[in-house]
Design an enzyme around this catalytic site. Structure first.
Site, PDB file in Angstrom:
ATOM      1  N   GLY A  11       0.805  -1.217   0.000  1.00  0.00           N
ATOM      2  CA  GLY A  11       0.000   0.000   0.000  1.00  0.00           C
ATOM      3  C   GLY A  11       0.837   1.266   0.000  1.00  0.00           C
ATOM      4  N   ASP A  52      -2.755 -13.262   4.456  1.00  0.00           N
ATOM      5  CA  ASP A  52      -4.017 -12.571   4.733  1.00  0.00           C
ATOM      6  C   ASP A  52      -4.084 -12.373   6.243  1.00  0.00           C
ATOM      7  OD1 ASP A  52      -6.576 -11.734   5.200  1.00  0.00           O
ATOM      8  OD2 ASP A  52      -7.556 -13.383   4.122  1.00  0.00           O
ATOM      9  N   ILE A  53      -4.091 -11.137   6.704  1.00  0.00           N
ATOM     10  CA  ILE A  53      -4.079 -10.877   8.143  1.00  0.00           C
ATOM     11  C   ILE A  53      -5.304 -11.475   8.838  1.00  0.00           C
ATOM     12  CG2 ILE A  53      -5.120  -8.574   7.952  1.00  0.00           C
ATOM     13  CD1 ILE A  53      -2.526  -9.685  10.560  1.00  0.00           C
ATOM     14  N   TYR A 142     -14.280   4.039  10.255  1.00  0.00           N
ATOM     15  CA  TYR A 142     -12.811   4.001  10.297  1.00  0.00           C
ATOM     16  C   TYR A 142     -12.300   4.606  11.609  1.00  0.00           C
ATOM     17  CZ  TYR A 142      -8.063   5.296   8.697  1.00  0.00           C
ATOM     18  OH  TYR A 142      -6.711   5.471   8.550  1.00  0.00           O
ATOM     19  N   LYS A 146     -10.239   2.903  14.698  1.00  0.00           N
ATOM     20  CA  LYS A 146      -8.913   3.377  15.130  1.00  0.00           C
ATOM     21  C   LYS A 146      -8.924   3.736  16.617  1.00  0.00           C
ATOM     22  CE  LYS A 146      -6.486   3.057  11.322  1.00  0.00           C
ATOM     23  NZ  LYS A 146      -5.442   2.027  11.203  1.00  0.00           N
TER      24      LYS A 146
HETATM   25  P1  NAD Z   1      -3.344   1.212   1.704  1.00  0.00           P
HETATM   26  O1  NAD Z   1      -4.781   0.961   1.484  1.00  0.00           O
HETATM   27  O2  NAD Z   1      -2.586   1.985   0.686  1.00  0.00           O
HETATM   28  O3  NAD Z   1      -2.584  -0.173   1.911  1.00  0.00           O
HETATM   29  C1  NAD Z   1      -3.103  -1.230   2.675  1.00  0.00           C
HETATM   30  C2  NAD Z   1      -2.486  -2.516   2.183  1.00  0.00           C
HETATM   31  O4  NAD Z   1      -3.025  -3.573   2.976  1.00  0.00           O
HETATM   32  C3  NAD Z   1      -2.817  -2.833   0.720  1.00  0.00           C
HETATM   33  O5  NAD Z   1      -1.660  -3.144  -0.005  1.00  0.00           O
HETATM   34  C4  NAD Z   1      -3.748  -4.033   0.808  1.00  0.00           C
HETATM   35  O6  NAD Z   1      -3.609  -4.932  -0.275  1.00  0.00           O
HETATM   36  C5  NAD Z   1      -3.288  -4.659   2.114  1.00  0.00           C
HETATM   37  N1  NAD Z   1      -4.318  -5.513   2.696  1.00  0.00           N
HETATM   38  C6  NAD Z   1      -5.658  -5.324   2.677  1.00  0.00           C
HETATM   39  N2  NAD Z   1      -6.282  -6.343   3.280  1.00  0.00           N
HETATM   40  C7  NAD Z   1      -5.308  -7.182   3.705  1.00  0.00           C
HETATM   41  C8  NAD Z   1      -5.333  -8.414   4.391  1.00  0.00           C
HETATM   42  N3  NAD Z   1      -6.486  -9.005   4.745  1.00  0.00           N
HETATM   43  N4  NAD Z   1      -4.153  -9.012   4.684  1.00  0.00           N
HETATM   44  C9  NAD Z   1      -2.968  -8.445   4.303  1.00  0.00           C
HETATM   45  N5  NAD Z   1      -2.909  -7.287   3.615  1.00  0.00           N
HETATM   46  C10 NAD Z   1      -4.056  -6.664   3.335  1.00  0.00           C
HETATM   47  O7  NAD Z   1      -3.198   1.890   3.130  1.00  0.00           O
HETATM   48  P2  NAD Z   1      -2.048   2.865   3.649  1.00  0.00           P
HETATM   49  O8  NAD Z   1      -2.409   4.239   3.254  1.00  0.00           O
HETATM   50  O9  NAD Z   1      -0.721   2.328   3.327  1.00  0.00           O
HETATM   51  O10 NAD Z   1      -2.313   2.782   5.218  1.00  0.00           O
HETATM   52  C11 NAD Z   1      -1.683   1.848   6.054  1.00  0.00           C
HETATM   53  C12 NAD Z   1      -2.173   2.054   7.466  1.00  0.00           C
HETATM   54  O11 NAD Z   1      -1.932   3.410   7.869  1.00  0.00           O
HETATM   55  C13 NAD Z   1      -3.666   1.821   7.674  1.00  0.00           C
HETATM   56  O12 NAD Z   1      -3.874   1.262   8.938  1.00  0.00           O
HETATM   57  C14 NAD Z   1      -4.250   3.207   7.644  1.00  0.00           C
HETATM   58  O13 NAD Z   1      -5.427   3.278   8.383  1.00  0.00           O
HETATM   59  C15 NAD Z   1      -3.146   4.005   8.298  1.00  0.00           C
HETATM   60  N6  NAD Z   1      -3.205   5.419   7.926  1.00  0.00           N
HETATM   61  C16 NAD Z   1      -2.955   5.828   6.649  1.00  0.00           C
HETATM   62  C17 NAD Z   1      -3.041   7.172   6.317  1.00  0.00           C
HETATM   63  C18 NAD Z   1      -2.777   7.677   4.928  1.00  0.00           C
HETATM   64  O14 NAD Z   1      -2.981   8.868   4.647  1.00  0.00           O
HETATM   65  N7  NAD Z   1      -2.303   6.833   4.009  1.00  0.00           N
HETATM   66  C19 NAD Z   1      -3.371   8.111   7.318  1.00  0.00           C
HETATM   67  C20 NAD Z   1      -3.677   7.644   8.587  1.00  0.00           C
HETATM   68  C21 NAD Z   1      -3.551   6.309   8.901  1.00  0.00           C
HETATM   69  N1  SER Z   2      -5.635   9.482   5.085  1.00  0.00           N
HETATM   70  C1  SER Z   2      -6.550   8.726   5.873  1.00  0.00           C
HETATM   71  C2  SER Z   2      -7.916   8.734   5.291  1.00  0.00           C
HETATM   72  O1  SER Z   2      -8.242   9.713   4.645  1.00  0.00           O
HETATM   73  C3  SER Z   2      -6.587   9.290   7.273  1.00  0.00           C
HETATM   74  O2  SER Z   2      -6.509   8.249   8.144  1.00  0.00           O
HETATM   75  O3  SER Z   2      -8.636   7.798   5.473  1.00  0.00           O
END
Ligand code: NAD
Ligand code: SER
Length: 312
Positions: A11, A52-53, A142, A146
């Site tokens: 991701g 798969d988590i 969401y 969290k």
């Molecule tokens: P993303 O959606 O880009 O990536 C998530 C990854 O998890 C994907 O590659 C997906 O294939 C994988 N995935 C989904 N289901 C799965 C499963 N069952 N088993 C294993 N892998 C699985 O998300 P991200 O932006 O990289 O975010 C990662 C974490 O950070 C999340 O917990 C998200 O809530 C948190 N977060 C992200 C942001 C942001 O702006 N990107 C902000 C706040 C918090």
């Molecule tokens: N970037 C994230 C969202 O918009 C914040 O956790 O979901």
């Protein structure tokens, strides 16, 4: 000996985190893993495993058999996607966390990183310079997941001495991998559209201010928190972290410093309500005081790097 498993490696965050961890701690010590069968091109320089988590026995077996010492658990549904599929979002965002916290409780893992979000705050939270400790009444699936996750992290830390560390990420902005279904995704997409068409339609209204952060800062902050000594980590729910904050209009004006003809218009959708429930800006004094956090990217610097690197 450090052996790290990054779950959800394909991701937006995982891709860059794996690359940085491999650079710092050796490629062979950082295992990328995702539900997806195929390893992305960028991560092919090191170990990759499909996991798969939600498959608790398989995750347990892999971690125990391979003597993994640290997990970064990134698999989750983000805010916009979670609103469309609440049952599944709750299941995915919570069950995986328990699997990993239980492994740490049983001392199979030394350290865990689990990300929280600014989505833990809600409409009743003070919006400006939102403090670490304040009213938290999240109004999204969401955000609820969290906030519950934060409570469980603190509970496992206090009752079972689990070394779990967490950051409430703001919206993250990056060019190496695309965002995966969040409300802040507009702030990445705008750069692709600016490079491709010189215009962009924002799904958030022009004055919607949100906390944001460039990915380099987020990755550095994450690794700094994970590498600081245990006694420095005084907060075991999740740390507020601030990068910069801006509105779609201000972001467009920042792009216009480099591309004066760039145009933006606005057609808001269901994500507006989510954004309206979140803070404008974040106070991160605890991260500064406890482990020395300081952001390096402001709006101008982030805009410049994004425009230099996003493909035309
Ligand atoms: P993303 O959606 O880009 O990536 C998530 C990854 O998890 C994907 O590659 C997906 O294939 C994988 N995935 C989904 N289901 C799965 C499963 N069952 N088993 C294993 N892998 C699985 O998300 P991200 O932006 O990289 O975010 C990662 C974490 O950070 C999340 O917990 C998200 O809530 C948190 N977060 C992200 C942001 C942001 O702006 N990107 C902000 C706040 C918090
Ligand atoms: N970037 C994230 C969202 O918009 C914040 O956790 O979901």
């Amino acid at each position: 000996m450090k052996k790290v498993l990054v779950i959800g490696s394909n991701g937006q965050i995982g891709t860059e985190l794996v690359l940085k961890l491999r650079e710092m701690f050796g490629t062979e010590n950082i295992i990328a893993s995702d539900i997806k069968q195929d390893c992305p091109e960028l991560l092919k320089n090191g170990p990759y495993v499909q996991l798969d988590i939600m498959d608790r026995p398989a995750v347990r077996e892999y971690i125990i058999d391979n003597q993994v010492t640290e997990v970064y658990l990134l698999a989750a549904l983000l805010s916009a996607t979670a609103e469309k599929n609440p049952d599944f979002a709750w299941k995915l965002n919570m069950e995986g966390l328990f699997t990993i916290l239980d492994l740490a409780k049983e001392k199979h893992l030394k350290k865990v990183f689990w990300p929280s979000s600014i989505a833990v705050f809600g409409p009743t939270t003070p919006k400006q310079n939102t403090p670490q400790y304040t009213v938290m009444e999240p109004s999204t699936v969401y955000g609820i997941s969290k906030q519950a996750g934060e409570r469980w992290c603190e509970y496992y830390a206090q009752n079972f001495d689990v070394d779990v560390r967490s950051i409430r990420y703001p919206g993250l902005i990056s060019y190496k991998s695309l965002p995966g279904g969040g409300t802040t995704d507009y702030a990445v997409d705008i750069f692709y559209k600016a490079k491709q068409n010189n215009k962009f339609t924002s799904f958030l209204s022009e004055n919607t201010r949100l906390p944001m952060m460039f990915m380099d800062d987020a990755i550095r902050g994450t690794i700094e928190l994970m590498e600081t000594s245990k006694e420095n980590v005084k907060i075991r729910s999740s740390y507020n972290l601030s990068g910069c904050d801006f509105t779609p209009k201000e972001l467009a004006e920042s792009i216009q410093k480099f591309q004066p003809d760039f145009k933006i218009d606005y057609e808001f959708d269901f994500r507006q309500k989510i954004a309206d429930s979140w803070p404008d800006s974040i106070c991160d004094e605890h991260a500064l005081n406890d482990w020395g956090w300081k952001a390096e990217f402001d709006l101008y610097k982030m805009t410049k790097v994004m425009l230099e690197n996003v493909p035309a």
